[in-house]
Write a protein that holds these residues in place. Structure first.
Motif, short mmCIF file in Angstrom:
data_model
loop_
_atom_site.label_atom_id
_atom_site.label_comp_id
_atom_site.label_asym_id
_atom_site.label_seq_id
_atom_site.Cartn_x
_atom_site.Cartn_y
_atom_site.Cartn_z
N GLU A 1 8.46 -13.43 -13.19
CA GLU A 1 7.49 -14.11 -12.33
C GLU A 1 6.22 -13.28 -12.17
O GLU A 1 5.11 -13.82 -12.20
CB GLU A 1 8.09 -14.40 -10.95
N MET A 2 6.39 -11.97 -12.04
CA MET A 2 5.23 -11.08 -11.91
C MET A 2 4.33 -11.19 -13.14
O MET A 2 3.10 -11.21 -13.03
CB MET A 2 5.71 -9.64 -11.74
N ALA B 1 7.38 -4.31 -13.67
CA ALA B 1 8.71 -4.37 -13.07
C ALA B 1 8.72 -3.70 -11.71
O ALA B 1 9.38 -4.17 -10.77
CB ALA B 1 9.74 -3.73 -14.00
N TYR B 2 7.97 -2.59 -11.60
CA TYR B 2 7.93 -1.88 -10.32
C TYR B 2 7.19 -2.70 -9.27
O TYR B 2 7.64 -2.82 -8.13
CB TYR B 2 7.27 -0.52 -10.50
N TYR B 3 6.02 -3.25 -9.66
CA TYR B 3 5.27 -4.06 -8.70
C TYR B 3 6.06 -5.30 -8.28
O TYR B 3 5.98 -5.74 -7.13
CB TYR B 3 3.93 -4.49 -9.30
N ALA B 4 6.84 -5.85 -9.22
CA ALA B 4 7.68 -6.99 -8.88
C ALA B 4 8.71 -6.61 -7.82
O ALA B 4 8.96 -7.38 -6.88
CB ALA B 4 8.38 -7.50 -10.15
N LYS B 5 9.28 -5.42 -7.97
CA LYS B 5 10.26 -4.95 -6.99
C LYS B 5 9.61 -4.75 -5.63
O LYS B 5 10.17 -5.11 -4.59
CB LYS B 5 10.90 -3.65 -7.47
N PHE C 1 0.83 -1.21 0.00
CA PHE C 1 0.00 0.00 0.00
C PHE C 1 0.86 1.26 0.00
O PHE C 1 0.53 2.26 -0.64
CB PHE C 1 -0.92 0.00 1.23
N LYS C 2 2.00 1.20 0.67
CA LYS C 2 2.88 2.36 0.77
C LYS C 2 3.61 2.65 -0.54
O LYS C 2 3.62 3.79 -1.02
CB LYS C 2 3.89 2.14 1.89
N TYR C 3 4.20 1.62 -1.13
CA TYR C 3 5.07 1.85 -2.29
C TYR C 3 4.35 1.70 -3.64
O TYR C 3 4.80 2.26 -4.64
CB TYR C 3 6.26 0.89 -2.24
N ALA C 4 3.25 0.95 -3.67
CA ALA C 4 2.51 0.82 -4.92
C ALA C 4 1.71 2.07 -5.23
O ALA C 4 1.27 2.28 -6.36
CB ALA C 4 1.59 -0.40 -4.87
N ASP C 5 1.49 2.90 -4.18
CA ASP C 5 0.82 4.19 -4.37
C ASP C 5 -0.55 4.02 -5.03
O ASP C 5 -0.96 4.81 -5.87
CB ASP C 5 1.69 5.13 -5.19
N CYS C 6 -1.25 2.95 -4.64
CA CYS C 6 -2.57 2.72 -5.20
C CYS C 6 -3.62 3.44 -4.37
O CYS C 6 -3.38 3.81 -3.22
CB CYS C 6 -2.88 1.23 -5.27
N SER C 7 -4.78 3.65 -4.94
CA SER C 7 -5.85 4.33 -4.23
C SER C 7 -6.43 3.42 -3.14
O SER C 7 -6.32 2.19 -3.23
CB SER C 7 -6.95 4.73 -5.21
N PRO C 8 -7.05 4.00 -2.11
CA PRO C 8 -7.70 3.17 -1.09
C PRO C 8 -8.74 2.22 -1.68
O PRO C 8 -8.86 1.07 -1.25
CB PRO C 8 -8.34 4.21 -0.16
N SER C 9 -9.48 2.70 -2.68
CA SER C 9 -10.49 1.85 -3.31
C SER C 9 -9.85 0.65 -3.99
O SER C 9 -10.45 -0.43 -4.07
CB SER C 9 -11.28 2.65 -4.35
N ILE D 1 0.12 -9.37 -3.90
CA ILE D 1 0.75 -8.40 -4.80
C ILE D 1 0.11 -8.44 -6.18
O ILE D 1 -0.07 -7.40 -6.82
CB ILE D 1 2.29 -8.64 -4.89
N THR D 2 -0.29 -9.63 -6.61
CA THR D 2 -0.91 -9.75 -7.93
C THR D 2 -2.30 -9.12 -7.96
O THR D 2 -2.65 -8.40 -8.90
CB THR D 2 -1.01 -11.23 -8.36
N SER D 3 -3.08 -9.37 -6.92
CA SER D 3 -4.44 -8.81 -6.87
C SER D 3 -4.40 -7.29 -6.80
O SER D 3 -5.21 -6.61 -7.44
CB SER D 3 -5.21 -9.38 -5.69
N VAL D 4 -3.47 -6.74 -6.04
CA VAL D 4 -3.35 -5.28 -5.94
C VAL D 4 -2.90 -4.69 -7.28
O VAL D 4 -3.42 -3.66 -7.73
CB VAL D 4 -2.37 -4.88 -4.83
N MET D 5 -1.95 -5.33 -7.93
CA MET D 5 -1.49 -4.82 -9.22
C MET D 5 -2.60 -4.83 -10.26
O MET D 5 -2.80 -3.84 -10.99
CB MET D 5 -0.31 -5.67 -9.72
#
Length: 206
Positions: free
Chosen positions: A129-130, A117-121, A60-68, A99-103
């Motif tokens: 693999e991602m 690549a970023y989500y994999a990191k 949640f911190k580094y993926a910078d995704c919305s709360p929704s 991580i996959t569901s969030v991405m």
């Protein structure tokens, strides 16, 4: 929901979701001794050392995704669990599923998102693999990514209600079977049934 923008609320949601997913994973770990489970690309050779809560907080911190986006990711995990009963969430696959569901949710929901690549990191895995995880997850969902407002509201309301009624988890070995049944209900919603119930309520209101 506007309250999702409140950092305090999101912290509580992350904590509760982590606790819920962890209990489901631990319950399925126990069930694996009695019921064989399919090995998939989501399975790791060993259990990750990072806790589920720390992992979800990192995402949640580094993926910078919305709360929704986090709620939609929860919906996707729900659907995946229902459509792939031979691949239950356990301690060996839960981190990769998260991580996959969030991405996937970020790509579908948010106007701006990072590349694989970023989500994999962020997730601590390779880009290759991602990519494999994303494809398998999408096929596991039958590419059903749309989340209706009623489904979204149902999941939000459930999380809010459960956070208010949250009680200490059962630790008795004798209650493991009933706990497993309870957790299965807690993780899975019947979206068709929910819509049907709402239609009935609207008809009664008229």
């Amino acid at each position: 929901m506007a309250e999702l923008e409140n950092p305090t609320v999101m912290t509580k949601i992350i904590t509760f979701l982590s606790s819920l997913v962890q209990r489901v994973a631990e319950s399925n770990d126990l069930n694996s001794h009695f019921q064989p489970q399919k090995i998939s690309v989501f399975h790791g050779l060993t259990r990750p050392t990072i806790s589920i809560q720390s992992y979800l907080e990192r995402i949640f911190k580094y993926a910078d995704c919305s709360p929704s986006c986090l709620i939609v990711a929860y919906v996707y995990l729900d659907r995946f669990s229902q459509r792939q009963p031979s691949l239950p969430i356990n301690s060996f696959n839960v981190h990769r599923l998260l991580i996959t569901s969030v991405m996937v949710a970020a790509k579908f929901m948010d106007d701006m998102y990072y590349n694989n690549a970023y989500y994999a990191k962020v997730g601590g895995i390779s880009t290759i693999e991602m990519n494999f995880l994303e494809v398998d997850f999408l096929f596991g969902l039958s590419f059903d990514l749309n989340v209706t407002p009623s489904t979204f509201t149902t999941h939000c309301s459930y999380l809010q209600r459960e956070m208010l009624l949250l009680q200490p988890p059962l630790d008795s070995a004798d209650s493991s079977l009933s706990l497993g049944k309870s957790l299965k209900l807690h993780l899975c919603f019947d979206e068709d049934e929910t819509s049907h119930q709402q239609q009935q309520q609207q008809q009664l209101a008229v």
